[in-house]
Design an enzyme around this catalytic site. Structure first.
Site, PDB file in Angstrom:
ATOM      1  CG  ASP A  36      -2.090  -1.347   1.802  1.00  7.69           C
ATOM      2  OD1 ASP A  36      -2.326  -1.451   0.010  1.00  7.69           O
ATOM      3  OD2 ASP A  36      -2.002  -1.855   2.118  1.00  7.69           O
ATOM      4  CG  LEU A  37       2.627   5.256  -2.901  1.00  7.17           C
ATOM      5  CD1 LEU A  37       3.576   4.382  -2.687  1.00  7.17           C
ATOM      6  CD2 LEU A  37       2.260   5.637  -4.214  1.00  7.17           C
ATOM      7  CG  ASP A  38       4.354   6.833   0.452  1.00  9.83           C
ATOM      8  OD1 ASP A  38       4.616   6.640  -0.141  1.00  9.83           O
ATOM      9  OD2 ASP A  38       3.887   8.242  -0.455  1.00  9.83           O
ATOM     10  CD  GLU A  39      -2.656   3.835   2.371  1.00  7.81           C
ATOM     11  OE1 GLU A  39      -2.966   2.448   2.958  1.00  7.81           O
ATOM     12  OE2 GLU A  39      -2.960   4.846   1.743  1.00  7.81           O
TER      13      GLU A  39
END
Length: 288
Positions: A229-232
């Site tokens: 999850d991009l940047d999560e």
């Protein structure tokens, strides 16, 4: 903070009565003096976490014997645990693009031994710009250009290098590429990224310019483990700095980069000192 002669025991298990006692009682029985101890029991039923820094009172301590004696106790609680020697240094690969502030800071701390017990066997970049910096520190620098067409081959080469150098931790020190889902899955839990905002925040290009346009009153940075999850990914630590209307975009960049380098170094220190536990998609950080 424990001294550099301490072994570090770290463990997690379900929340069961007697978890602290089984660890501390074992230490006392085996003449292991506790320098530092932190524990946390998560009320949301995620589990129990403990970190103990200890010193053997004699000279005959043996890690294998410790494991053989403690494992039956751990089995009673379904406890996973690790033991780290005082002289252990995590092997860290740094990935970077063109921005050098985080890389410079990590290299300075590495060179001076400033709170980072690590080795840096290699630096990987998709640009050649920082090769001379790596050479000055006598660290191999691998320039691996990337495009949409070459991305699979480039990521395969990265994996090959990480395995060749027996890397324990990957640090993305402003590596400005979105990794493929397969690469994120491969690095899940052992790669730390620095993000230029307090997530969730201003994403995409020129985040500090976005913050200035919105009249932001603080800038910050987030260090987190990467996942698909991009940047999560699970957050390790964050930092902030107050700003006001007198700060122009270039001022926010300067202040933000200062926050980024400090937050990233702190996250690396917390990870290599076995203070970060991953559980249920979140982190528990036992600070000293």
């Amino acid at each position: 903070m424990s001294n550099n002669k301490s072994w570090v025991f770290a463990a997690q298990c379900d929340s069961i009565l007697g978890t602290v006692d089984v660890c501390t009682h074992f230490m006392a029985q085996n003449c292991l003096y506790i320098d530092e101890i932190q524990s946390f029991d998560d009320k949301t039923d995620v589990g129990f976490f403990i970190r103990i820094a200890f010193r053997p009172e004699g000279d005959d301590f043996d890690a294998a014997t410790f494991g053989a004696l403690f494992q039956p106790q751990a089995d009673r609680f379904n406890m996973s645990w690790s033991l780290t020697a005082p002289d252990h240094r995590e092997r860290v690969a740094i990935m970077v693009s063109k921005y050098d502030h985080c890389l410079n800071d990590l290299l300075y701390r590495y060179r001076t031994g400033n709170m980072l017990d690590i080795e840096i066997p290699l630096i990987i970049s998709n640009h050649p710009d920082l090769q001379r910096l790596a050479e000055w520190h006598d660290i191999p620098y691998y320039h691996l250009p990337i495009s949409k067409d070459t991305k699979p081959a480039q990521e395969a080469k990265i994996r090959e290098l990480l395995e060749q150098y027996d890397i324990d931790l990957v640090v993305l020190a402003r590596y400005m590429q979105v990794m493929s889902p397969a690469m994120c899955e491969y690095l899940d839990g052992w790669a730390i990224n620095i993000h230029h905002s307090l997530l969730p925040g201003f994403k995409g290009a020129k985040p500090y310019h976005q913050a200035w346009a919105k009249g932001a009153k603080m800038v910050g940075a987030t260090a987190h483990y990467i996942n698909n999850d991009l940047d999560e990914g699970p957050i390790i630590t964050q930092g902030i700095q107050d700003v006001d209307h007198t700060f122009y975009p270039e001022d926010l960049v300067r202040v933000g980069q200062d926050v980024e380098r400090v937050v990233l170094a702190k996250a690396v220190r917390l990870h290599v000192s076995k203070r970060v536990f991953l559980s249920g998609g979140r982190t528990v950080v036992l600070k000293g």
